[in-house]
Scaffold this active site. Sequence first.
Site, PDB file in Angstrom:
ATOM      1  N   ASP A   1       0.849  -1.192   0.000  1.00  0.00           N
ATOM      2  CA  ASP A   1       0.000   0.000   0.000  1.00  0.00           C
ATOM      3  C   ASP A   1       0.880   1.235   0.000  1.00  0.00           C
ATOM      4  OD1 ASP A   1      -3.054   0.526   0.245  1.00  0.00           O
ATOM      5  OD2 ASP A   1      -2.108   2.102   1.426  1.00  0.00           O
ATOM      6  N   GLN A   2       0.296   2.319  -0.476  1.00  0.00           N
ATOM      7  CA  GLN A   2       1.022   3.586  -0.542  1.00  0.00           C
ATOM      8  C   GLN A   2       0.088   4.740  -0.214  1.00  0.00           C
ATOM      9  OE1 GLN A   2       1.827   5.943  -4.269  1.00  0.00           O
ATOM     10  NE2 GLN A   2       3.900   5.120  -3.994  1.00  0.00           N
TER      11      GLN A   2
END
Length: 209
Positions: free
Chosen positions: A87-88
């Site tokens: 995830d970012q």
Amino acid sequence: MASISGKSPRFKIILGSSSPARREILADMGYEFTVMSADIDERAIRREEPEQLVKALAEAKAEAIKLKLQGDSAPDSDQPALLITSDQVMVSKGIVRERPRSAEEAREFIKGYSDDRAFAVNFVLVTNLSTGATKGGWDIPEIKFRHLPDEFIDRVVNQGDMTCVAGGLKLTHPSVQPFIKELVGTVDSVRGLPRELTEKLIRESLQEE
């Protein structure tokens, strides 16, 4: 799902992401893989610190996909299977910027980058589905921006497809490049899957066998 380009064919990889950029990066690394989407409500998972938020989201994606894999679609037990989730989020002025929910929110995000800097906070998690062991880590590139003119922001927001990412701006798009003063980190990390970290986690996960 065996790997290619001289990498070991003794294991399978599942990429737990629907991101075209992550698929492209993993393929460029020389791996063959299948893709599964976690389909979780990311907004329901909240953490105060961005590093803990992306970690919690990557872990939640892994758990959701592991549930999907139960039953007939479970990987063969005689061959190691690795699940990669990540995830970012972007962090600008100390505020977490996820995927914008509206054009106005995207406009607000992008305006905040002008003459300033932002951080792309990534967490990659590799789960060995054969052993249950996990390996994870962060990669946080810094992006320094030049002035972003209002007409540029208007054009980007009106295009729509330029804002459908964490932080509300596709930083690797050619039209954005002239406004990036400096990137402290790697392009693949900005795109959401840091190659060096991912490769390291894959190797560490296989050593657990």
